[in-house]
Scaffold this motif. Structure first.
Motif, PDB file in Angstrom:
ATOM      1  N   THR A 239       0.828  -1.209   0.000  1.00 58.30           N
ATOM      2  CA  THR A 239       0.000   0.000   0.000  1.00 58.30           C
ATOM      3  C   THR A 239       0.861   1.257   0.000  1.00 58.30           C
ATOM      4  O   THR A 239       0.518   2.259  -0.650  1.00 58.30           O
ATOM      5  N   ASN A 240       1.978   1.225   0.707  1.00 53.31           N
ATOM      6  CA  ASN A 240       2.900   2.369   0.708  1.00 53.31           C
ATOM      7  C   ASN A 240       3.368   2.700  -0.713  1.00 53.31           C
ATOM      8  O   ASN A 240       3.410   3.868  -1.122  1.00 53.31           O
ATOM      9  N   ALA A 241       3.726   1.640  -1.462  1.00 58.46           N
ATOM     10  CA  ALA A 241       4.190   1.832  -2.836  1.00 58.46           C
ATOM     11  C   ALA A 241       3.080   2.393  -3.714  1.00 58.46           C
ATOM     12  O   ALA A 241       3.302   3.292  -4.532  1.00 58.46           O
ATOM     13  N   LEU A 242       1.864   1.875  -3.540  1.00 55.59           N
ATOM     14  CA  LEU A 242       0.724   2.373  -4.316  1.00 55.59           C
ATOM     15  C   LEU A 242       0.448   3.845  -4.039  1.00 55.59           C
ATOM     16  O   LEU A 242       0.138   4.621  -4.944  1.00 55.59           O
ATOM     17  N   GLN A 243       0.550   4.229  -2.757  1.00 57.82           N
ATOM     18  CA  GLN A 243       0.295   5.622  -2.390  1.00 57.82           C
ATOM     19  C   GLN A 243       1.288   6.557  -3.079  1.00 57.82           C
ATOM     20  O   GLN A 243       0.930   7.646  -3.524  1.00 57.82           O
ATOM     21  N   ARG A 244       2.533   6.134  -3.182  1.00 57.56           N
ATOM     22  CA  ARG A 244       3.535   6.940  -3.900  1.00 57.56           C
ATOM     23  C   ARG A 244       3.155   7.074  -5.377  1.00 57.56           C
ATOM     24  O   ARG A 244       3.320   8.136  -5.976  1.00 57.56           O
ATOM     25  N   GLY A 245       2.622   5.981  -5.953  1.00 55.84           N
ATOM     26  CA  GLY A 245       2.161   6.042  -7.343  1.00 55.84           C
ATOM     27  C   GLY A 245       0.994   7.000  -7.480  1.00 55.84           C
ATOM     28  O   GLY A 245       0.899   7.758  -8.460  1.00 55.84           O
ATOM     29  N   MET A 246       0.097   6.992  -6.500  1.00 57.03           N
ATOM     30  CA  MET A 246      -1.056   7.891  -6.500  1.00 57.03           C
ATOM     31  C   MET A 246      -0.606   9.346  -6.407  1.00 57.03           C
ATOM     32  O   MET A 246      -1.106  10.231  -7.116  1.00 57.03           O
ATOM     33  N   GLU A 247       0.363   9.594  -5.537  1.00 54.23           N
ATOM     34  CA  GLU A 247       0.870  10.954  -5.380  1.00 54.23           C
ATOM     35  C   GLU A 247       1.566  11.430  -6.661  1.00 54.23           C
ATOM     36  O   GLU A 247       1.479  12.605  -7.025  1.00 54.23           O
ATOM     37  N   TYR A 324      -4.382   0.276   6.406  1.00 57.10           N
ATOM     38  CA  TYR A 324      -3.139   0.334   5.628  1.00 57.10           C
ATOM     39  C   TYR A 324      -3.082   1.582   4.755  1.00 57.10           C
ATOM     40  O   TYR A 324      -2.022   2.199   4.609  1.00 57.10           O
ATOM     41  N   ALA A 325      -4.214   1.969   4.181  1.00 57.97           N
ATOM     42  CA  ALA A 325      -4.264   3.167   3.346  1.00 57.97           C
ATOM     43  C   ALA A 325      -3.999   4.418   4.164  1.00 57.97           C
ATOM     44  O   ALA A 325      -3.295   5.336   3.725  1.00 57.97           O
ATOM     45  N   LYS A 326      -4.525   4.471   5.391  1.00 50.51           N
ATOM     46  CA  LYS A 326      -4.305   5.637   6.250  1.00 50.51           C
ATOM     47  C   LYS A 326      -2.838   5.732   6.692  1.00 50.51           C
ATOM     48  O   LYS A 326      -2.262   6.812   6.757  1.00 50.51           O
ATOM     49  N   GLU A 327      -2.246   4.587   6.980  1.00 51.21           N
ATOM     50  CA  GLU A 327      -0.829   4.574   7.374  1.00 51.21           C
ATOM     51  C   GLU A 327       0.055   5.007   6.199  1.00 51.21           C
ATOM     52  O   GLU A 327       1.056   5.677   6.392  1.00 51.21           O
ATOM     53  N   ALA A 328      -0.329   4.608   4.994  1.00 46.68           N
ATOM     54  CA  ALA A 328       0.456   4.962   3.805  1.00 46.68           C
ATOM     55  C   ALA A 328       0.444   6.465   3.569  1.00 46.68           C
ATOM     56  O   ALA A 328       1.442   7.048   3.144  1.00 46.68           O
ATOM     57  N   VAL A 329      -0.680   7.117   3.827  1.00 51.37           N
ATOM     58  CA  VAL A 329      -0.791   8.565   3.660  1.00 51.37           C
ATOM     59  C   VAL A 329       0.132   9.284   4.636  1.00 51.37           C
ATOM     60  O   VAL A 329       0.766  10.281   4.303  1.00 51.37           O
ATOM     61  N   LYS A 330       0.231   8.750   5.854  1.00 50.31           N
ATOM     62  CA  LYS A 330       1.056   9.384   6.897  1.00 50.31           C
ATOM     63  C   LYS A 330       2.549   9.279   6.595  1.00 50.31           C
ATOM     64  O   LYS A 330       3.348  10.091   7.054  1.00 50.31           O
TER      65      LYS A 330
END
Length: 331
Positions: A239-247, A324-330
């Motif tokens: 999820t961390n990796a996905l969040q970076r892709g989203m950003e 997991y999504a909330k932790e990835a944003v942080k």
């Protein structure tokens, strides 16, 4: 003697570095991700692949095209893959079937439909009334493409059962070929298939289903309940990796995004790929985070219910986790 010693020390240092590098690769956690389709629609995920975000998290992710949510869900349930990427409706069906080890959605990627209505008449001045009495190549019964299409038709005052003929027996990956071969007056296609039909002169995109439907939780990442419970660190890394892709997609231009994901679409030229990305970019396809909100699940179940595909409503906290999504944003 000193030069010889320096050479020896340099070689030893190089050998240690190479061994350390090999060890790092050996330590990578290997998982398989089964995607419902391979489309520019999912650009944030491909950015995570191409920019090395998964590797940064210590993950080696093998990507497999499932060619449809039913097949992707089967792969998840059978253990053929660890993570599935598809419409969240599939997880609702599994839960309502009474599965003990049901599937939980942990990250939502897209917030609009990703397909387009393609007309055979390249000179058509389109209005929704044009589809009355026509044949349209649609999607599988109970799948998000078909249900969202019916949802749009009803919003336009059109009866999906009586006002037009919707073909639903063509395999997900073969609809554009069937249309190009002469079947149907319209077809629903994701990119790059929609633009490919335009470039062939076989049709013209006349409507974006993502624009017409409004925001809906179209696709999400999911895994079996048991897998998430046993491997929370893998889900978090993923999820961390996905969040970076989203950003990335939310802070870069379509030109930059298309360049970043070009390795995933090597058969598509630069100009065309940029056009495809721009279509999704301009209709606000991607969220700015991966949190699957409760109101989104409510809307999804409204759509399923209206389509006659919902046995009973499922509890949000059972089929969705936002941890997991909330932790990835942080991060």
């Amino acid at each position: 003697m000193r030069k010889k010693l320096v050479c020896i020390l340099t070689l030893v240092s190089l050998a240690v570095t190479l061994l350390a590098g090999c060890k790092g690769k050996d330590d990578m956690i290997e998982i398989t991700l089964n995607e419902v389709a391979h489309s520019v629609f999912y650009a944030p995920m491909y950015v995570a692949f191409e920019e090395g975000y998964f590797e940064d998290e210590g993950l080696k992710v093998n990507l497999v095209n499932g060619l449809g949510a039913d097949k992707t869900m089967t792969a998840v349930l059978s253990g053929e893959c660890e993570i599935g990427f598809m419409g969240a409706e599939a997880s609702i069906y599994v839960y309502n079937q009474g599965a003990e080890d049901y599937v939980i959605n942990f990250a939502q990627l897209t917030q609009r439909a990703g397909n387009f209505l393609v007309s055979r008449d390249i000179n058509e001045e389109f209005t929704w009334d044009n589809v009355k009495g026509k044949t349209i190549i649609g999607g599988r019964k109970g799948g998000m493409p078909q249900m969202v299409f019916e949802y749009i038709l009803k919003k336009q005052g059109i009866d999906p059962s009586n006002d037009l003929d919707i073909v639903q027996n063509i395999d997900f990956g073969l609809t554009s070929q069937a249309f190009a071969a002469g079947q149907g007056d319209y077809t629903m296609e994701f990119e790059p298939a929609a633009t490919a039909l335009e470039l062939e002169g076989a049709g013209k995109v006349v409507a974006s289903l993502g624009v017409e439907s409004g925001k809906v939780p179209y696709t999400a990442f999911s895994a079996r309940k048991s897998y998430i419970e046993k491997n929370p660190e893998i889900i978090q890394k993923f999820t961390n990796a996905l969040q970076r892709g989203m950003e990335y997609v939310n802070t870069h231009t379509p030109e930059e995004i298309s360049k970043a994901i070009s390795g995933q679409f090597q058969e598509t030229d630069k100009e065309t790929l940029t056009k495809l990305v721009t279509r999704y970019y301009e209709q606000d396809t991607w969220k700015d985070n991966l949190v699957f909100e409760e109101e989104s699940l409510t809307l999804l179940q409204d759509i399923l219910e209206e389509a006659g595909e919902l046995q009973k409503r499922v509890p949000y906290e059972d089929v969705i986790t936002i941890k997991y999504a909330k932790e990835a944003v942080k991060k």
